[in-house]
Design a protein around this motif. Sequence first.
Motif, short mmCIF file in Angstrom:
data_model
loop_
_atom_site.label_atom_id
_atom_site.label_comp_id
_atom_site.label_asym_id
_atom_site.label_seq_id
_atom_site.Cartn_x
_atom_site.Cartn_y
_atom_site.Cartn_z
N ALA A 68 0.83 -1.21 0.00
CA ALA A 68 0.00 0.00 0.00
C ALA A 68 0.86 1.26 0.00
O ALA A 68 0.58 2.22 -0.74
N LEU A 69 1.91 1.28 0.81
CA LEU A 69 2.77 2.46 0.88
C LEU A 69 3.54 2.67 -0.42
O LEU A 69 3.71 3.80 -0.88
N PHE A 70 4.03 1.58 -1.01
CA PHE A 70 4.77 1.69 -2.26
C PHE A 70 3.88 2.18 -3.39
O PHE A 70 4.26 3.09 -4.15
N ARG A 71 2.70 1.62 -3.50
CA ARG A 71 1.78 2.05 -4.57
C ARG A 71 1.46 3.53 -4.45
O ARG A 71 1.45 4.26 -5.45
N ASP A 72 1.18 3.98 -3.24
CA ASP A 72 0.83 5.39 -3.07
C ASP A 72 2.02 6.29 -3.35
O ASP A 72 1.87 7.36 -3.95
#
Length: 518
Positions: free
Chosen positions: A178-182
Motif C-alpha cells: 500500500a505504501l509503495f503504490r501510493d
Amino acid sequence: MKIEAKNTKRQHRSSRLPILLFSMAGIGAAVAGSLFLSTQGWSETTRPSFLEAEDRQLDQALHEKQDAAEIVVFYPQEPQAVQATARQQAGLLMSALSTAYAEWPAASQEDPKPILIKADYHTEALAQNAMSVVYLIQKKVGDHIEEEHWGYMLDQQTGELIGAEQAFDQTGLERISALFRDAMKNQEATRSLAYTLPFIQASAPRAENFSRFYSEGDQLTFLFDLPVPAETLKENGEAEREEEISHDEVNIDAESKLDKSKQETSEQESIHLDPESPLQWSLDRAQLGSHFLLKPAEDSGNLFIPPRTVDPDRPMVALTFDDGPHPKNTPRILEALRASDGACTFFMVGTNVELYPDVVKAVAESGSEIASHTYSHPNLTKLSNDRLNYQLNRVSELVSELTGRQIQVKTLRPPYGAVSEQVKEASAVPLILWSMDTLDWKTRDAQKTISHVLENVEDGDIILMHDIHAESADAAAAIIPQLTAMGYQLVTVQELMEAKGLEMVPGQKIFSGHPASQ
C-alpha cells in the motif's frame, strides 16, 4: 518515505541515495557468463588511494580495470558461511557496474583518466541470524564523487539470501504494498506507471514482489525493476484484459466504456525512467511495527490506515456492499481489492459491527470506507424521532469507539433506499443510494452479477452489492480485477465525489458521481 531518482554530490555514508546505474534482475541467481577480473595496473604503488578501503585489502575484493573505468567491489569475509554468497553478490554488482561503464570513452573526459568506482560495504546484524549487507558505491570523475546505495540480506548461519517470505508476515507485505503504490502515484516520474495493470500486479502484497531489500538503521530499502514505457504497458494490459474477460465468458468491448478524450491522453503518456534501471524506495521500518520479523518495532496500538491517491483524470467507480460485515465474505472482497490496488465502501449494519469487530478493523486497515446502513436495518421512513435518531447515529458511535476514534462514519445508506423529508432533515451525513443495482440479493447468481456490471458500467457509477451473500463475494472476486483491467480506479464513495468535484451535504441523496445526477 520517498522515491528517489537522481544521484547527488558526495554526502555522508548513511544518506539514502538511489542506485539507478544498473539492473539487478534475478539478484539471487548466478552471474550469466564469466566475469573478467583484470589484475593489471593494481600494484600497491600505482592503484589510486580512492579505491583503497580503510580496513580491507584487495584480496577481500573483486577488482577490474577497463579503458573507461577502474572498479573495486569489496565483500564480507566473515562469518565463513556467508563468504561464497557474498562473493557471488559482489560478482553481480561488479558485472553490472562494469557493463554500465564499459562504453564510456575515457577520451571524452577533460582529464582522460579512467572513472574510479569503489563499492565498499558495512553490515548490520538483525534477529534470527539475519545480516544486512549495505553497499556504498562511489564513482569518482576528477574531483567529483557521486554516491549510491545497494544491498541484500543474508542468513549468517547458512549463507543463504533472505527474502521477503522470511522477513515479513502477510500484514507487513500488505502495508509495504500500500505504501509503495501510493508513493509511486505521488512521483511525477512514476505516476503514469502506477495506474497500469502490470504495475498493480507486480506490486501486489506477495513475497516474490518485495524480495529484493536491505535494512539500514531505521530504514528498509526495496529495489524494483521498472517495466518498459507506457505504450508497451498499455499493450500488455489490453492482452491481459482480453484473456480475463474471455475466461469468464463475458463478451464486452471494455474500451467503449472509457471516455475517448481520456484514452487519447493515456496513449500519449510515457514513463520518464530508463527501463533498464531499477527503482529504489525506502520506508521507515516503524511503519511495519512487529510485522518486520527481523527487526520488529513496537506496535503503536493504532490502526494502520494506508494512504490512498486517486487520479481525477482517470475513470473510476465506487463498488459498495450492504448489510455486513460478514466474517468470511468481507475478507474475500478485501483480498481482491488489495490485489487490484482498489478500495470500496462497506455500508455496515450495527448489529454485525458488534458481532465482527475484527472484520471492521480489517476494512479500515485496507483503505476502504466504513459507512452506516443503520443499526438494525429498519425502514427509516416509518420510525419516530427517537428511534430514527438511534438508527441514524448508533453505527457511527460503535465504529468510533471500536477504532479509537480514528474512523468517523461520514455516509449512510438508508435500508431499501427509503428516504423521507424527516429522514433527510435528521441525517447528519449524506444519504448514498446507487446508479447501478446488481440485484445480487435476488438472483444469487455470480455470473449474472458479473455480466450485469461489466456490460453496463460507466465512469462515476455507484454500484450496489451485498457482502452477506457468498455468490456476491464470488462475483466481486471476478469483477474487481476485470474493472481494473478495463482502466477503472476502484474508489470509495467519498473518494469518488471528491475526485469528481461534487458536493456532499447532510441529508443529500447521492446516486452517483455523474455531475448530471446531482
